[in-house]
Enzyme design. Sequence first.
Site, PDB file in Angstrom:
ATOM      1  CB  SER A  53      -0.914   0.032   1.232  1.00 32.56           C
ATOM      2  OG  SER A  53      -1.644   1.242   1.264  1.00 32.56           O
ATOM      3  CB  VAL A  58       8.533   0.188   3.744  1.00 30.87           C
ATOM      4  CG1 VAL A  58       9.433  -0.577   2.766  1.00 30.87           C
ATOM      5  CG2 VAL A  58       9.128   0.130   5.144  1.00 30.87           C
ATOM      6  CB  CYS A  59       4.546   1.265   0.260  1.00 29.94           C
ATOM      7  SG  CYS A  59       4.236  -0.421   0.833  1.00 29.94           S
ATOM      8  CG  ASP A  60       6.019   7.831   0.926  1.00 29.47           C
ATOM      9  OD1 ASP A  60       5.024   8.558   0.798  1.00 29.47           O
ATOM     10  OD2 ASP A  60       7.199   8.255   0.855  1.00 29.47           O
TER      11      ASP A  60
END
Length: 165
Positions: A53, A58-60
């Site tokens: 997501s 971490v995804c950002d």
Amino acid sequence: MVEVTFKGNPITLLGDEVMAGVKAPNFTALDNSLAEKTLNDYQGIRIISVVPSLDTGVCDAQTRRFNEELATVDNATVITVSVDLPFAQKRWCGSAGLEHAVTLSDHRDLSFGKAYGVVMEELRLLARSVFVIDSADNVVYAEYVKEGTDHPDYEKAIEAAKAAE
């Protein structure tokens, strides 16, 4: 079979593992305007950055890093895939200052996730992974991150993208 965990818990991945040296599987996902997109809609080198997501740290960071570091690679497109709704992806891109980033939503039927073996059955999210596909549609790099909350190996993925033709 790829073994991954998410927050330390074993996860079942649905679909077949995709490894370097194979033809990249095609898929259908939705862009931010709800238009269907496939792998063939993007030419040249494709770096597919898969995240659970965009609304997590971490995804950002993963999405920002690949978009920033590969922006200067000729004939390359960074595609971020998640099961976030297209509206949420569009909002994230705007707030992140990455309005031109390519984000695809696999929420509808998990076509990408099943084709690349990254659907986390227990969570209905996609497992963190990176695929680099050359201009001839061959997978030249594949990484399934062993722990879903860890970062991918940015250096190896970026090196593979820069070396791809």
